[in-house]
Design a protein around this motif. Structure first.
Motif, PDB file in Angstrom:
ATOM      1  N   GLN A   1     -96.636  60.473 -73.243  1.00  0.00           N
ATOM      2  CA  GLN A   1     -97.874  60.075 -73.912  1.00  0.00           C
ATOM      3  C   GLN A   1     -97.629  59.173 -75.129  1.00  0.00           C
ATOM      4  O   GLN A   1     -98.566  58.620 -75.679  1.00  0.00           O
TER       5      GLN A   1
ATOM      6  N   LEU B   1    -101.507  56.905 -67.986  1.00  0.00           N
ATOM      7  CA  LEU B   1    -101.816  58.220 -67.425  1.00  0.00           C
ATOM      8  C   LEU B   1    -101.738  58.190 -65.895  1.00  0.00           C
ATOM      9  O   LEU B   1    -101.247  59.142 -65.271  1.00  0.00           O
ATOM     10  N   SER B   2    -102.174  57.097 -65.301  1.00  0.00           N
ATOM     11  CA  SER B   2    -102.129  57.028 -63.827  1.00  0.00           C
ATOM     12  C   SER B   2    -100.684  56.885 -63.349  1.00  0.00           C
ATOM     13  O   SER B   2    -100.316  57.425 -62.307  1.00  0.00           O
TER      14      SER B   2
ATOM     15  N   TYR C   1     -98.091  58.161 -64.976  1.00  0.00           N
ATOM     16  CA  TYR C   1     -97.573  59.519 -65.195  1.00  0.00           C
ATOM     17  C   TYR C   1     -97.927  60.415 -64.008  1.00  0.00           C
ATOM     18  O   TYR C   1     -97.072  61.138 -63.472  1.00  0.00           O
ATOM     19  N   THR C   2     -99.175  60.327 -63.566  1.00  0.00           N
ATOM     20  CA  THR C   2     -99.624  61.135 -62.412  1.00  0.00           C
ATOM     21  C   THR C   2     -98.830  60.767 -61.169  1.00  0.00           C
ATOM     22  O   THR C   2     -98.338  61.643 -60.448  1.00  0.00           O
TER      23      THR C   2
ATOM     24  N   THR D   1     -98.250  72.455 -66.692  1.00  0.00           N
ATOM     25  CA  THR D   1     -98.915  71.618 -67.698  1.00  0.00           C
ATOM     26  C   THR D   1     -98.192  71.805 -69.037  1.00  0.00           C
ATOM     27  O   THR D   1     -97.614  72.862 -69.305  1.00  0.00           O
TER      28      THR D   1
ATOM     29  N   ASN E   1    -105.153  65.162 -71.800  1.00  0.00           N
ATOM     30  CA  ASN E   1    -105.115  64.175 -70.704  1.00  0.00           C
ATOM     31  C   ASN E   1    -103.938  64.439 -69.771  1.00  0.00           C
ATOM     32  O   ASN E   1    -104.071  64.349 -68.556  1.00  0.00           O
ATOM     33  N   GLU E   2    -102.792  64.753 -70.358  1.00  0.00           N
ATOM     34  CA  GLU E   2    -101.590  65.006 -69.541  1.00  0.00           C
ATOM     35  C   GLU E   2    -101.764  66.312 -68.748  1.00  0.00           C
ATOM     36  O   GLU E   2    -101.272  66.422 -67.626  1.00  0.00           O
TER      37      GLU E   2
ATOM     38  N   ALA F   1    -103.993  65.449 -65.843  1.00  0.00           N
ATOM     39  CA  ALA F   1    -103.250  64.608 -64.883  1.00  0.00           C
ATOM     40  C   ALA F   1    -102.259  65.447 -64.073  1.00  0.00           C
ATOM     41  O   ALA F   1    -102.059  65.214 -62.874  1.00  0.00           O
ATOM     42  N   THR F   2    -101.641  66.441 -64.727  1.00  0.00           N
ATOM     43  CA  THR F   2    -100.676  67.305 -64.029  1.00  0.00           C
ATOM     44  C   THR F   2    -101.390  68.142 -62.966  1.00  0.00           C
ATOM     45  O   THR F   2    -100.899  68.296 -61.838  1.00  0.00           O
TER      46      THR F   2
ATOM     47  N   GLN G   1    -104.178  67.331 -61.549  1.00  0.00           N
ATOM     48  CA  GLN G   1    -104.603  66.381 -60.505  1.00  0.00           C
ATOM     49  C   GLN G   1    -103.447  66.083 -59.547  1.00  0.00           C
ATOM     50  O   GLN G   1    -103.634  66.026 -58.324  1.00  0.00           O
ATOM     51  N   ALA G   2    -102.243  65.885 -60.086  1.00  0.00           N
ATOM     52  CA  ALA G   2    -101.068  65.610 -59.233  1.00  0.00           C
ATOM     53  C   ALA G   2    -100.810  66.787 -58.295  1.00  0.00           C
ATOM     54  O   ALA G   2    -100.493  66.599 -57.113  1.00  0.00           O
TER      55      ALA G   2
END
Ligand SMILES: *[C@@H]1O[C@H](CO)[C@@H](O)[C@H](O)[C@H]1NC(C)=O
Ligand SMILES: *[C@@H]1O[C@H](CO)[C@@H](O)[C@H](O)[C@H]1NC(C)=O
Ligand SMILES: *[C@@H]1O[C@H](CO)[C@@H](O)[C@H](O)[C@H]1NC(C)=O
Length: 259
Positions: A109, A117-118, A120-121, A142, A164-165, A168-169, A171-172
């Motif tokens: 970050q 962010l995308s 990172y994902t 996370t 946000n991270e 994103a985690t 979501q992944a």
């Protein structure tokens, strides 16, 4: 078949089924991939990893902490740590059932890392795919909360600067259909419950609000183990993963714990 033959045949199949059911599966081997908030306690970092490995594994379960201070989802690969994770999985496979925990975000970050962010994902998804291809079970984690508080409401509350991270985690994990544990939420909840004065006792040094000292590693390593048990309950049933009763109770009740 006569009734008695059917009965005998079904008894025989029951008997045959028993030995394999009674046999425990291989013990787990946890390979911990991540940044300094997973890594071993040192001058430059210290996370939950060693507390987890030292205090929650039993009955032949084992693991290795490959957390690397300063690592991002990019540098962990380019610096050779990821190759070490995959090599460790390969070596452990005969005797163990390998799991790989993956926790990043604190360095990804930072503006200097220049990782969106995308990206990172996507990077997390790539790591997950390679763990699956290697025949291990990935568990996305996370990011551990930092211990910075804000007091605008009158009550100190954790500054949620990894939201946000965290999203994103999760979501992944969903896009790859693998397990995720929300350490960010669990650590934020606990730190809010015990308040800053108690929380700072887990600091690696008095002014380091990110890294954990030994007792902090035991607390948050225990929290990680408890979260893993929630998504891999067999590990507890087979006696491989266990959280100290007092620690578990204190965390559940928001009571300060010191080992
Ligand atoms: C940041 O990353 C983007 C996309 O990869 C790239 O186009 C850009 O040049 C990078 N910026 C810096 C300062 O490295
Ligand atoms: C999270 O992402 C949003 C949207 O991209 C951005 O506005 C916000 O600053 C980010 N929050 C943090 C804490 O980085
Ligand atoms: C874990 O165990 C090692 C070896 O006994 C010890 O050096 C280290 O301090 C322990 N760390 C934690 C966080 O329990």
């Amino acid at each position: 078949m006569k009734v008695t033959e059917v009965l005998l045949a079904s008894l025989a199949s029951c008997a045959a089924a028993y030995p394999s059911r009674a046999q425990s599966p291989k013990p787990p081997f946890f390979v911990l991939a991540g940044d300094s908030t997973t890594a071993v306690q040192s001058a430059g970092g210290g996370g939950w990893g060693d507390g987890f490995l030292n205090t929650t594994l039993f009955n032949g379960a084992s693991g290795r902490n490959l957390g690397h201070n300063g690592a991002t989802t990019v540098s962990f690969r380019t610096g050779g740590d990821w190759a070490e994770v995959l090599a460790t999985v390969k070596k452990s496979k005969d005797a163990y059932r390998p799991f790989v925990t993956i926790q990043f975000g604190h360095n990804d970050q930072k503006p200097a890392a220049n990782i969106s962010l995308s990206q990172y994902t996507k990077n997390l998804e790539g790591l997950v795919k390679e763990v699956l291809d290697a025949g291990a079970t990935p568990i996305l984690v996370t990011p551990l909360s930092r211990r910075g508080y804000e007091t605008s409401s009158g009550t100190p509350r954790i500054v949620q600067n990894l939201a946000n991270e965290t999203a994103a985690t999760i979501q992944a994990a969903h896009s790859m259909d693998v397990k995720v544990i929300d350490l960010n939420k669990a650590s934020t909840d606990y730190l809010n419950a015990i308040g800053p004065d108690n929380a700072y006792t887990y600091n690696l040094n008095p002014t380091d609000y990110t890294h954990l000292n030994g007792p902090g590693s035991v607390v948050f390593g225990g929290i990680v183990a408890d979260l893993i048990i929630q998504v891999e309950s067999d590990l507890a049933k087979d006696g491989y993963l266990k959280v100290d009763k007092t620690l578990k109770k204190d965390v559940n009740e928001g009571v300060y714990y010191w080992s």
